[in-house]
Design a protein around this motif. Structure first.
Motif, PDB file in Angstrom:
ATOM      1  N   LYS A 235     125.874  -9.764  38.811  1.00  0.00           N
ATOM      2  CA  LYS A 235     125.082 -11.292  38.620  1.00  0.00           C
ATOM      3  C   LYS A 235     123.951 -10.904  38.465  1.00  0.00           C
ATOM      4  O   LYS A 235     123.611 -11.741  37.367  1.00  0.00           O
ATOM      5  CB  LYS A 235     125.747 -11.879  39.955  1.00  0.00           C
ATOM      6  N   ALA A 238     122.831  -9.475  35.169  1.00  0.00           N
ATOM      7  CA  ALA A 238     123.367 -10.367  33.991  1.00  0.00           C
ATOM      8  C   ALA A 238     122.183 -11.866  33.455  1.00  0.00           C
ATOM      9  O   ALA A 238     122.109 -11.962  32.651  1.00  0.00           O
ATOM     10  CB  ALA A 238     124.783 -10.791  34.139  1.00  0.00           C
ATOM     11  N   GLU A 239     121.902 -11.784  34.619  1.00  0.00           N
ATOM     12  CA  GLU A 239     120.608 -12.942  34.622  1.00  0.00           C
ATOM     13  C   GLU A 239     119.284 -12.319  34.344  1.00  0.00           C
ATOM     14  O   GLU A 239     118.875 -13.043  33.242  1.00  0.00           O
ATOM     15  CB  GLU A 239     120.205 -13.368  36.251  1.00  0.00           C
ATOM     16  N   ALA A 241     118.927  -9.873  33.049  1.00  0.00           N
ATOM     17  CA  ALA A 241     119.210  -9.101  31.303  1.00  0.00           C
ATOM     18  C   ALA A 241     118.737 -10.472  29.957  1.00  0.00           C
ATOM     19  O   ALA A 241     118.143 -10.417  29.013  1.00  0.00           O
ATOM     20  CB  ALA A 241     120.627  -8.844  30.938  1.00  0.00           C
ATOM     21  N   LYS A 242     119.641 -11.726  30.538  1.00  0.00           N
ATOM     22  CA  LYS A 242     119.654 -12.830  29.830  1.00  0.00           C
ATOM     23  C   LYS A 242     118.547 -13.112  29.926  1.00  0.00           C
ATOM     24  O   LYS A 242     118.111 -13.657  28.217  1.00  0.00           O
ATOM     25  CB  LYS A 242     120.529 -14.257  30.359  1.00  0.00           C
ATOM     26  N   LYS A 243     117.269 -13.113  31.126  1.00  0.00           N
ATOM     27  CA  LYS A 243     115.685 -13.642  30.599  1.00  0.00           C
ATOM     28  C   LYS A 243     115.266 -12.778  29.658  1.00  0.00           C
ATOM     29  O   LYS A 243     113.956 -13.503  29.144  1.00  0.00           O
ATOM     30  CB  LYS A 243     115.141 -14.302  31.972  1.00  0.00           C
ATOM     31  N   PRO A 245     115.236 -10.308  27.038  1.00  0.00           N
ATOM     32  CA  PRO A 245     115.909  -9.771  26.483  1.00  0.00           C
ATOM     33  C   PRO A 245     115.492  -8.189  26.248  1.00  0.00           C
ATOM     34  O   PRO A 245     114.493  -8.419  25.893  1.00  0.00           O
ATOM     35  CB  PRO A 245     115.965 -10.729  24.440  1.00  0.00           C
TER      36      PRO A 245
END
Lengths: 249, 204
Positions: A235, A238-239, A241-243, A245
């Protein structure tokens, strides 16, 4: 409305059996339970409400086996569960005795659902206040199955389902994230779903896994903690990676 | 006539039974397995009325399995033997089962044991036991050669001696026997002793 909810055998004018609906309410108050079907494995997970310090937690088994190849988890009135489980276990052996074949998952689900339905159509009794998740492997085809029954006596097969507290949110999560998995991936999916509504940690959830070769296996706390940690790490990744790019477009 | 016998050795119990299924003067088959694996560590060797034999032992087997599911632990051999005897006793004055049973089992705490249960619900814990006309010969053989703490090889040798005696001295001796063993690793088939094989019919 008050006049139509006393006896189970009385329909209300708009076609409700209130006692059955109230039984479903009792289920909604019970602990969360989730079941996920994989290609070669079925997983059951149950929320463990905080155990009292002096209680021997091993005596509170929430996921039970009905036969070598069938297991059950439930949400709702645990005392009612004991009665249903006992009857189901007897039926599993009785079936083996009379037809020399183990029960199929569908057969025993139909039996349990039939039992639950019987108590919605008799005078002086109340329905069983629990919904069950029944998993297992068909004895000859080896196909894994997951079924759910409820106090009204209906049953159906599922790829993944939840019952008990916050079952709607768990089901939503499963609908969004379900895909055909096997082995460890299925276990992770089930735990992820349960952790949506339960505090993280091995001591708050009970997880059991059923495979064709090894039957039912309860996961111990350390194992669950390890998988929960893995999920947490994924998790976080994933967070992150989102923040942030990646630089290359 | 049906022959069943068994003995307890060092960390194991062994039972042997004939494998003929007979009706009056006709031998239906000579490879009928009369020793049922009751659960992982128990064997039930039964002789008597063939319908009762199958019906009763299967009934006991399913009830033993049910106990295990209900309670999470298996029955001890002693408990299973007493349960079996109780069922025979209850049915005795109504609808008796004509089944004689030798129940062999291995428990982690108490080791191997053998129980003699006859059709009128007699229960004895024994080191060696036998049923049927064959018992006249096998019990005598075992009385002569048995000692406590036999090894598997010694026990099989004694079993073979008994089978030899039955074959040579009993007028309608069954030709084939099956031997099963139970020890800490579980209950399993040990060997067959065949002197007559069911011959496959050549297709016309």
């Amino acid at each position: 409305m008050a006049r139509y909810d006393r006896a189970i055998t009385v329909f209300s004018p708009d076609g409700h059996l209130f006692q059955v609906e109230y039984a479903l309410e009792a289920v909604r108050k019970g602990n969360a339970a989730v079941g996920v079907r994989g290609t070669d494995i079925v997983v059951l997970g149950v929320e463990k409400k905080s155990t009292a310090k002096l209680q021997d937690s091993r005596s509170v088994r929430k996921i039970v086996n009905l036969d070598d190849h069938i297991a059950l988890a439930c949400a709702g009135l645990k005392a009612d569960a004991r009665v249903l489980i006992n009857r189901a276990r007897i039926e599993c052996q009785s079936h083996r005795l009379t037809v020399e074949d183990p029960v199929t998952v569908e057969y025993i689900t139909r039996y349990i659902a039939g039992l639950q339905q019987k108590y919605t159509q008799s005078g002086g009794v109340r329905p069983f206040g629990l919904s069950t998740l029944i998993v297992g492997f068909d004895p000859y085809s080896g196909v894994p199955s997951l079924y759910q029954t409820d106090p009204s006596g209906t049953f159906s097969a599922w790829k993944a389902n939840a019952t008990g507290r916050n079952s709607n949110s768990i089901r939503e999560f499963l609908e969004k994230n379900y895909k055909e998995t096997s082995g460890q991936e299925t276990i992770k999916l089930a735990i992820r779903a349960l952790l949506e509504v339960v505090e993280s940690g091995g001591k708050n959830i009970e997880v059991a896994v059923m495979t064709k070769e090894h039957g039912l296996r309860q996961l111990d706390e350390a194992e669950i903690d390890a998988i929960a940690a893995e999920i947490e790490a994924e998790k976080q990744a994933a967070e992150a990676a989102k923040k942030a790019p990646p630089k290359e477009t | 006539m049906e022959c069943v016998f068994g003995l307890v050795g060092n960390g194991f119990a062994i039972v042997a039974a004939d494998t003929s299924a007979v009706h009056s003067i006709l031998v239906h088959k000579s490879n009928e397995d009369k020793i049922m694996i009751l659960d992982s560590h128990k064997l039930i060797a039964a002789s008597g009325e063939s319908g009762d034999r199958v019906q009763f032992t299967e009934y006991i087997q399913k009830n033993v399995a049910l106990y295990q599911f209900r309670n999470g632990i298996p029955l001890t051999t002693a408990a299973a033997a007493n349960f079996t005897r109780g069922e025979l006793a209850t049915a005795l004055r109504k609808n008796p089962y004509f089944v004689n049973i030798l129940l062999a089992g291995y428990d982690k705490e108490t080791g191997p044991s053998l129980y003699y249960i006859d059709y009128i619900a007699t229960l004895h814990k024994v080191d060696k036991g036998a049923f049927g006309y064959g018992s006249y010969f096998s019990l005598s053989m075992m009385d002569r050669h048995y000692h406590s703490g036999m090894t598997v090889e010694e026990a099989i040798d004694l079993v073979d001696k008994c089978i030899m005696e039955i074959r040579s001295r009993l007028v309608v001796a069954p030709p084939n026997f099956v031997i099963k063993i139970v020890d800490k690793d579980g209950a399993r088939e040990y060997a067959w002793r065949e002197s007559v094989k069911d011959v496959a019919v050549a297709s016309a």
